[in-house]
Design an enzyme around this catalytic site. Structure first.
Site, PDB file in Angstrom:
ATOM      1  N   ALA A  76       0.889  -1.125  -0.084  1.00  0.00           N
ATOM      2  CA  ALA A  76       0.193   0.151   0.021  1.00  0.00           C
ATOM      3  C   ALA A  76       1.280   1.117   0.059  1.00  0.00           C
ATOM      4  O   ALA A  76       1.798   1.254   0.721  1.00  0.00           O
ATOM      5  CB  ALA A  76      -0.631  -0.156   1.034  1.00  0.00           C
ATOM      6  N   ALA A 121       4.501   3.806   3.579  1.00  0.00           N
ATOM      7  CA  ALA A 121       4.118   2.505   2.549  1.00  0.00           C
ATOM      8  C   ALA A 121       4.017   2.164   3.242  1.00  0.00           C
ATOM      9  O   ALA A 121       4.566   2.036   4.414  1.00  0.00           O
ATOM     10  CB  ALA A 121       4.814   2.091   1.666  1.00  0.00           C
ATOM     11  N   LYS A 122       3.558   0.355   3.347  1.00  0.00           N
ATOM     12  CA  LYS A 122       3.004  -0.564   3.704  1.00  0.00           C
ATOM     13  C   LYS A 122       2.778  -1.322   2.580  1.00  0.00           C
ATOM     14  O   LYS A 122       2.154  -1.393   2.206  1.00  0.00           O
ATOM     15  CB  LYS A 122       2.680   0.083   5.896  1.00  0.00           C
ATOM     16  CG  LYS A 122       2.600  -1.076   6.241  1.00  0.00           C
ATOM     17  CD  LYS A 122       3.900  -0.962   7.504  1.00  0.00           C
ATOM     18  CE  LYS A 122       4.275  -1.329   8.903  1.00  0.00           C
ATOM     19  NZ  LYS A 122       5.299  -0.888   9.474  1.00  0.00           N
ATOM     20  N   GLY A 123       4.293  -3.009   3.020  1.00  0.00           N
ATOM     21  CA  GLY A 123       3.675  -4.473   2.611  1.00  0.00           C
ATOM     22  C   GLY A 123       3.607  -5.700   2.912  1.00  0.00           C
ATOM     23  O   GLY A 123       3.560  -5.090   4.649  1.00  0.00           O
ATOM     24  N   ASP A 162       9.437  -5.299   8.782  1.00  0.00           N
ATOM     25  CA  ASP A 162       8.739  -5.435  10.159  1.00  0.00           C
ATOM     26  C   ASP A 162       8.896  -6.528  10.662  1.00  0.00           C
ATOM     27  O   ASP A 162       9.516  -7.121  10.047  1.00  0.00           O
ATOM     28  CB  ASP A 162       7.841  -4.917   9.126  1.00  0.00           C
ATOM     29  CG  ASP A 162       5.865  -3.853  10.158  1.00  0.00           C
ATOM     30  OD1 ASP A 162       6.362  -2.671   9.942  1.00  0.00           O
ATOM     31  OD2 ASP A 162       5.564  -4.965  10.549  1.00  0.00           O
TER      32      ASP A 162
END
Ligand code: NAD
Length: 431
Positions: A76, A121-123, A162
């Site tokens: 995202a 962002a993050k995924g 993460d």
């Protein structure tokens, strides 16, 4: 493996309200709350309620037994008005589209609070990494890197570790990306091993920033550090580094916990004698003379509570038990929006994650600078520059707290939102 039902934002929004909010719901609540306090263009706020893009891929993995399984992966990208997208990649069975969106929004605010020229962002991949062999994890990671290759890059979107990922994961992504680009590109990810362009001090940075902000907030509210009592939930990278630094600086750390419970000593624990999650997983209670239950950590009458384990741990259900005067969020999203309001009404000061644990993304930014310049910094320089950046961010937030007479969370959101809104207004909307 790919599940047949993927929750959508609509599903989440129709959940009964007594469930803890999703990361996306909390992130939107917080954005709109901050927007109601300051004079900001509602059109910009409308844009910030949504991600710019959410990429979804299915990743084929050849298991060690030769069978092929499909996994779901997301990235995202929330907002890039201030610079390339930046944020972690998570390997966890509960990774979902809307969790990635919510966490990507937090990254936008976090970078803006720190005045770092990145967006959010993050995924991640919907997988329990414990179910995979090392070779399978490597194949899954390299294939994922290939699937998202067109949307990441040192000037476009820079992943980092993460939950469930680490320096080795980043090394594989950097290698896969570099091989395809026919050019060694260390700046495509941060949190790499130092030998291939990772930064010294990156691993300790989120815990270090939690300790720095704890020190500042204790001083602000007139709690001398050497008399302060502290309880820390989670003794992993963030919790252990924060607890040990506060211990080194003279605070009395009375409890630290992991999933099994907490080590407790009202006279102060020797935090260096207790192994962190990385040193010996989930062993906190085996090294303690006295232990208490995990939830009991929240009930201790300490000056400072540091939730540094997972999200959504301070909720409507247990907020009444919290005895601490100050809470510094080490984990991302440990306090639900409702619990946060209740703490605020009770006069408990909560210093938000987007400020307190932002040392991680700040040293990621230092790593990216080092990669682009092909020049490594010493650990001393990293720690000195981190201290400077944390104090600048603390000051900016403190000024908003004092000017608007708001909570520290609102103060941090005001700083972030003002900077992002100004950048949007300056760049405009095209076409
Ligand atoms: P970690 O895996 O190193 O450690 C997590 C610790 O929390 C472990 O000690 C584990 O036993 C404990 N834990 C897990 N569930 C628990 C529970 N229900 N009750 C009590 N203890 C529990 O993780 P980490 O890297 O330290 O991350 C912790 C939090 O900080 C996460 O929310 C993460 O998103 C956030 N964070 C991490 C970084 C980073 O770079 N490591 C940066 C910013 C924010």
């Amino acid at each position: 493996m790919v599940s047949e039902t993927t929750a959508t934002a609509e599903d989440t929004e129709s959940q009964p309200t007594e469930l803890p909010e999703t990361a996306l719901e909390t992130a939107r609540h917080q954005l709109n709350q901050a927007a109601s306090i300051i004079d900001v263009d509602p059109n910009v706020v409308e844009r910030l309620n949504y991600p710019a893009a959410v990429h979804e891929v299915t990743i084929p993995l050849e298991r060690d037994d030769g069978t092929v399984e499909m996994y779901q992966g997301f990235r995202a990208q929330h907002d890039s008005v201030r610079g390339p997208y930046k944020g972690g990649l998570r390997y966890h069975p509960e990774v979902s589209r809307e969790e990635c969106i919510g966490l990507s929004m937090w990254m936008t605010w976090k970078c803006a609070v720190m005045d770092i020229p990145f967006g959010g962002a993050k995924g991640g991949i919907v997988v329990d990494p414990k179910d995979l062999s090392d070779a399978e994890t490597e194949r899954l990671t390299r294939r994922f890197a290939n699937e998202i290759r067109n949307i990441i890059g040192p000037m476009t979107d820079i992943p980092a570790p993460d939950m469930g990922t680490g320096a080795q994961t980043m090394a594989w992504i950097m290698d896969a990306y570099s091989v395809q680009e026919a050019e060694t590109t260390p700046g495509v990810v941060t949190g790499k091993p130092p030998v291939i362009g990772g930064s010294k001090g990156r691993e300790e940075a989120p815990g270090r920033s939690v300790a720095i902000i704890s020190r500042e907030v204790l001083e602000y509210y007139d709690y001398p550090l050497e008399d302060a009592t502290v309880a820390v939930q989670g003794f992993g990278s963030v919790g252990a580094n924060a607890a040990r630094l506060l211990d080194d600086w003279g605070a009395t750390v009375v409890a630290v916990s992991d999933v099994n419970g907490a080590a407790y000593d009202p006279g102060g624990l020797d935090t260096r004698a207790i192994p962190s999650h990385d040193e010996e997983p989930e062993a906190v209670t085996t090294y303690a003379d006295e232990t208490i239950g995990n939830e009991a950590v929240f009930e201790l009458d300490v000056d400072l509570l540091v939730p540094a384990a997972v999200g959504n741990v301070i909720t409507e259900d247990n907020v009444a038990d919290i005895q601490a005067d100050l809470v510094v969020e080490g984990a991302n999203g440990p306090t639900t929006f409702t619990a946060d309001s209740i703490l605020d009404e009770r006069g408990v000061h909560v210093i938000p994650d987007i400020l307190a644990n932002a040392g991680g993304v700040t040293v990621s930014y230092f790593e990216w600078l080092q990669d682009i310049n092909r020049r490594a910094w010493s650990r001393e320089r990293v720690n000195e520059e981190l201290e400077t950046e944390m104090l600048a961010a603390w000051d900016a937030v403190r000024q908003e707290v004092e000017t608007h007479d708001v909570s520290w969370r609102d103060g941090a959101y005001i700083v972030a939102l003002s900077r992002i809104a100004e950048a949007h207004e300056s760049r405009g909307l095209w076409p």
